[in-house]
Design a protein around this motif. Structure first.
Motif: not given
Length: 188
Positions: A125-130, A138-141, A157-163
């Motif tokens: 949730e904090q990651y999504r808020e960030l 955009l290049k890391t996770s 679990l891990f997250c990243d942002s693409r597209y």
């Protein structure tokens, strides 16, 4: 960790406060309605938290204020570096995962390193808020806090942002990659 290891000199505190104030002023969209003087007053009264922020800064996390919790009267700092902090990459998820590796063990785990620094891994949730505050990972996770039921089965679990989308993935908790680290949060 002994008390002397968690104390900054006056010069280190002043230098860190200057860096944090500059970042705060350059990124006002991250903390609408919060005034720096209030944050600084809270930081100066909590030197142990300054030490943790300094650790976040040393590992290139670029911590910044992203919110204020009125109930607990705490400011919330999160790593706001564009990519997962360089000084916290190539780590597996936790101690159990680290110890389970037979070969090519990483130097540390995300959970252990966060504990040493006095911070917590972000939740999903904090990651999504960030991600609402800018473009991050955009290049890391980044590893995120993993539910016990997933961790008991050996995953994390891990997250990243693409597209322009936040993705949540799973991996073996013992895996580690040069492009995966973790972001931390700290309440002051």
């Amino acid at each position: 960790m002994t008390k002397s290891n968690t104390e900054l000199t006056l010069e280190q505190r002043e230098e860190l406060l200057t860096v944090l104030k500059s970042r705060f002023e350059k990124n006002m969209n991250r903390h609408d309605g919060i005034e720096w003087i209030s944050v600084q007053t809270k930081l100066e009264a909590n030197t142990d938290k300054l030490w943790s922020l300094n650790e976040m800064e040393k590992t290139e996390g670029e911590p910044d204020v992203v919110g204020y919790d009125k109930e607990s009267d705490e400011y919330i700092f999160i790593d706001c570096s564009a990519e997962s902090p360089k000084g916290r990459r190539s780590v597996c998820y936790d101690r159990e995962a680290l110890e389970s590796r037979k070969k090519h063990k990483p130097e540390n785990s995300a959970i252990d390193l966060a504990n040493e620094m006095g911070i917590e891994l972000l939740t999903e949730e904090q990651y999504r808020e960030l991600q609402k505050l800018g473009n991050f990972d955009l290049k890391t996770s980044s590893w995120v806090q993993t539910p016990d039921d997933i961790r008991k089965l050996g995953g994390a679990l891990f997250c990243d942002s693409r597209y322009e989308t936040v993705f949540v993935y799973h991996n073996g908790a013992d895996s580690y990659y040069a492009a995966r680290g973790f972001r931390g949060s700290l309440r002051v």
